[in-house]
Design a protein around this motif. Structure first.
Motif, PDB file in Angstrom:
ATOM      1  N   ASP A  20       0.842  -1.196   0.000  1.00 40.95           N
ATOM      2  CA  ASP A  20       0.000   0.000   0.000  1.00 40.95           C
ATOM      3  C   ASP A  20       0.877   1.246   0.000  1.00 40.95           C
ATOM      4  OD1 ASP A  20       1.012  -0.096   2.494  1.00 40.95           O
ATOM      5  OD2 ASP A  20      -0.885  -0.047   3.567  1.00 40.95           O
ATOM      6  N   LEU A  21       0.245   2.389  -0.200  1.00 40.07           N
ATOM      7  CA  LEU A  21       1.010   3.614  -0.433  1.00 40.07           C
ATOM      8  C   LEU A  21       1.828   4.016   0.790  1.00 40.07           C
ATOM      9  CD1 LEU A  21       1.658   5.875  -2.397  1.00 40.07           C
ATOM     10  CD2 LEU A  21      -0.350   7.095  -1.578  1.00 40.07           C
ATOM     11  N   ASP A  22       1.245   3.923   1.974  1.00 41.87           N
ATOM     12  CA  ASP A  22       1.978   4.317   3.182  1.00 41.87           C
ATOM     13  C   ASP A  22       3.204   3.432   3.396  1.00 41.87           C
ATOM     14  OD1 ASP A  22       0.117   6.283   3.629  1.00 41.87           O
ATOM     15  OD2 ASP A  22      -1.125   5.033   4.947  1.00 41.87           O
ATOM     16  N   ARG A  23       3.015   2.131   3.213  1.00 48.46           N
ATOM     17  CA  ARG A  23       4.133   1.207   3.399  1.00 48.46           C
ATOM     18  C   ARG A  23       5.221   1.448   2.354  1.00 48.46           C
ATOM     19  NH1 ARG A  23       6.849  -1.609   7.153  1.00 48.46           N
ATOM     20  NH2 ARG A  23       7.886  -3.417   6.220  1.00 48.46           N
ATOM     21  N   ALA A  24       4.828   1.703   1.107  1.00 50.61           N
ATOM     22  CA  ALA A  24       5.813   1.952   0.049  1.00 50.61           C
ATOM     23  C   ALA A  24       6.611   3.219   0.338  1.00 50.61           C
ATOM     24  CB  ALA A  24       5.106   2.058  -1.298  1.00 50.61           C
ATOM     25  N   ARG A  25       5.934   4.255   0.822  1.00 54.95           N
ATOM     26  CA  ARG A  25       6.651   5.484   1.152  1.00 54.95           C
ATOM     27  C   ARG A  25       7.645   5.273   2.283  1.00 54.95           C
ATOM     28  NH1 ARG A  25       1.474   9.650   0.866  1.00 54.95           N
ATOM     29  NH2 ARG A  25       1.616  10.121  -1.374  1.00 54.95           N
ATOM     30  N   GLU A  26       7.266   4.489   3.270  1.00 56.24           N
ATOM     31  CA  GLU A  26       8.189   4.208   4.372  1.00 56.24           C
ATOM     32  C   GLU A  26       9.408   3.425   3.887  1.00 56.24           C
ATOM     33  OE1 GLU A  26       5.989   2.227   7.353  1.00 56.24           O
ATOM     34  OE2 GLU A  26       4.844   4.006   7.972  1.00 56.24           O
ATOM     35  N   GLU A  27       9.167   2.437   3.025  1.00 61.42           N
ATOM     36  CA  GLU A  27      10.280   1.646   2.504  1.00 61.42           C
ATOM     37  C   GLU A  27      11.273   2.526   1.740  1.00 61.42           C
ATOM     38  OE1 GLU A  27      11.136  -1.413   2.884  1.00 61.42           O
ATOM     39  OE2 GLU A  27       9.393  -2.298   3.868  1.00 61.42           O
ATOM     40  N   LEU A  28      10.754   3.425   0.918  1.00 63.62           N
ATOM     41  CA  LEU A  28      11.638   4.288   0.131  1.00 63.62           C
ATOM     42  C   LEU A  28      12.320   5.342   0.998  1.00 63.62           C
ATOM     43  CD1 LEU A  28       9.383   4.816  -3.014  1.00 63.62           C
ATOM     44  CD2 LEU A  28      11.362   3.313  -2.807  1.00 63.62           C
ATOM     45  N   GLN A  29      11.643   5.783   2.047  1.00 63.49           N
ATOM     46  CA  GLN A  29      12.229   6.815   2.907  1.00 63.49           C
ATOM     47  C   GLN A  29      13.451   6.295   3.654  1.00 63.49           C
ATOM     48  OE1 GLN A  29       9.480   8.369   5.780  1.00 63.49           O
ATOM     49  NE2 GLN A  29      10.942   9.862   6.605  1.00 63.49           N
ATOM     50  N   PHE A  30      13.386   5.048   4.105  1.00 65.25           N
ATOM     51  CA  PHE A  30      14.472   4.499   4.914  1.00 65.25           C
ATOM     52  C   PHE A  30      15.392   3.566   4.125  1.00 65.25           C
ATOM     53  CE2 PHE A  30      11.059   5.468   7.933  1.00 65.25           C
ATOM     54  CZ  PHE A  30      11.743   6.314   8.787  1.00 65.25           C
ATOM     55  N   CYS A  31      15.219   3.527   2.819  1.00 63.95           N
ATOM     56  CA  CYS A  31      16.118   2.729   1.986  1.00 63.95           C
ATOM     57  C   CYS A  31      17.394   3.530   1.723  1.00 63.95           C
ATOM     58  CB  CYS A  31      15.442   2.354   0.672  1.00 63.95           C
ATOM     59  SG  CYS A  31      16.455   1.315  -0.397  1.00 63.95           S
ATOM     60  N   ASP A  32      18.556   2.885   1.880  1.00 66.35           N
ATOM     61  CA  ASP A  32      19.829   3.594   1.744  1.00 66.35           C
ATOM     62  C   ASP A  32      20.414   3.500   0.344  1.00 66.35           C
ATOM     63  OD1 ASP A  32      20.333   0.935   1.817  1.00 66.35           O
ATOM     64  OD2 ASP A  32      21.947   1.006   3.301  1.00 66.35           O
ATOM     65  N   ARG A  33      19.685   3.005  -0.618  1.00 66.10           N
ATOM     66  CA  ARG A  33      20.175   2.913  -1.990  1.00 66.10           C
ATOM     67  C   ARG A  33      19.877   4.204  -2.746  1.00 66.10           C
ATOM     68  NH1 ARG A  33      21.673  -2.023  -4.047  1.00 66.10           N
ATOM     69  NH2 ARG A  33      21.461  -3.778  -2.596  1.00 66.10           N
ATOM     70  N   GLY A  34      20.752   4.534  -3.685  1.00 64.57           N
ATOM     71  CA  GLY A  34      20.579   5.769  -4.441  1.00 64.57           C
ATOM     72  C   GLY A  34      19.361   5.761  -5.339  1.00 64.57           C
ATOM     73  N   ALA A  35      18.953   4.577  -5.796  1.00 64.48           N
ATOM     74  CA  ALA A  35      17.789   4.500  -6.681  1.00 64.48           C
ATOM     75  C   ALA A  35      16.492   4.802  -5.951  1.00 64.48           C
ATOM     76  CB  ALA A  35      17.711   3.112  -7.314  1.00 64.48           C
ATOM     77  N   ALA A  36      16.486   4.773  -4.616  1.00 67.73           N
ATOM     78  CA  ALA A  36      15.253   5.015  -3.864  1.00 67.73           C
ATOM     79  C   ALA A  36      14.730   6.431  -4.088  1.00 67.73           C
ATOM     80  CB  ALA A  36      15.502   4.770  -2.379  1.00 67.73           C
ATOM     81  N   THR A  37      15.627   7.397  -4.256  1.00 68.25           N
ATOM     82  CA  THR A  37      15.187   8.780  -4.483  1.00 68.25           C
ATOM     83  C   THR A  37      14.449   8.913  -5.811  1.00 68.25           C
ATOM     84  OG1 THR A  37      17.101   9.568  -3.228  1.00 68.25           O
ATOM     85  CG2 THR A  37      15.963  11.166  -4.613  1.00 68.25           C
ATOM     86  N   VAL A  38      14.988   8.291  -6.857  1.00 71.21           N
ATOM     87  CA  VAL A  38      14.346   8.367  -8.176  1.00 71.21           C
ATOM     88  C   VAL A  38      13.013   7.629  -8.162  1.00 71.21           C
ATOM     89  CG1 VAL A  38      14.648   7.870 -10.621  1.00 71.21           C
ATOM     90  CG2 VAL A  38      16.620   8.519  -9.238  1.00 71.21           C
ATOM     91  N   VAL A  39      12.976   6.453  -7.563  1.00 70.44           N
ATOM     92  CA  VAL A  39      11.739   5.671  -7.514  1.00 70.44           C
ATOM     93  C   VAL A  39      10.678   6.399  -6.696  1.00 70.44           C
ATOM     94  CG1 VAL A  39      10.732   3.489  -6.757  1.00 70.44           C
ATOM     95  CG2 VAL A  39      12.966   3.508  -7.861  1.00 70.44           C
TER      96      VAL A  39
END
Length: 227
Positions: A38-57
């Motif tokens: 879901d959207l909230d979970r996806a945003r949390e995953e991307l916020q705390f992901c330390d990979r550079g591609a997380a910002t673009v995604v």
């Protein structure tokens, strides 16, 4: 990855970032974290992901959500990541000088990132509403409405306070002017008396002038009769 997905069967609002300056393999690692979430979970995953591609995604995901809200009038609380994938783009070839006059090639890879968001089913929406009611939380739309109402109340309070301050300033200014006038009268009473005497003298002189004019007219009439 895109060969396994039938693009015609994927329904929902999508957003695509073409020619992203990272490899498709690096983007797919991040996309696997948010798929079917879901959207909230996806945003949390991307916020705390330390990979550079997380910002673009994350930017592509927010663009897809805005498309769903503006084009299909869907609420962000009812969305989830239906599908996401990364296709390989053109590779930019560069060269690096090496020893003994040799050169090795540098491959600067690009990719096309696509994220599709869709609305949750009715059963999932009912389950989520029950969970939020049990936990006492509110949806994003409810929070937004509450913030808007609170901001309007604050604006009304500030305007009323400003109006009261202006009225108080005007009242204080009028009282100060009255006090200054009273002080001036108390400091210069002799000048006021002189002004009063001058005004009385001017009035008496004005009254004496018509009497003299009447006497002159009577004398002229007597002279005419004698003549």
């Amino acid at each position: 990855m895109s060969g396994l997905i039938n693009l015609d069967e994927v329904a929902g609002s999508r957003s695509t970032h073409k020619f992203a300056r990272l490899s498709a393999s690096k983007a797919r690692v991040v996309l696997d974290l948010i798929r079917d979430e879901d959207l909230d979970r996806a945003r949390e995953e991307l916020q705390f992901c330390d990979r550079g591609a997380a910002t673009v995604v994350s930017k592509v995901l927010e663009s897809a959500v805005s498309n769903a809200e503006n084009n299909e009038n869907l609420s962000a609380d009812e969305l989830y990541v239906a599908e996401c994938w990364a296709d390989e783009g053109p590779t930019l070839k560069r060269w690096r000088p090496r020893a003994r006059g040799r050169a090795t090639r540098i491959n600067k890879r690009t990719c096309h990132i696509t994220v599709v968001v869709a609305q949750l089913s009715e059963e999932e929406l009912e389950m989520r509403a029950a969970q939020m009611a049990a936990s006492g939380r509110r949806s994003a739309d409810a929070d937004r409405a509450a913030r808007v109402a609170a901001s309007k109340e604050n604006e009304e309070e500030t305007t009323s306070d400003e109006a009261e301050m202006v009225e108080e300033e005007l009242e204080s200014a009028s009282t100060e002017s009255d006090e200054e006038a009273a002080l001036e009268q108390n400091e210069h009473p002799e000048q006021d008396l002189e002004h009063d005497d001058e005004s009385n003298d001017s009035q008496s002189s004005d009254e004496a002038e018509p009497e003299a004019s009447d006497e002159n007219t009577e004398a002229d009439q007597q002279d005419e009769k004698e003549a």
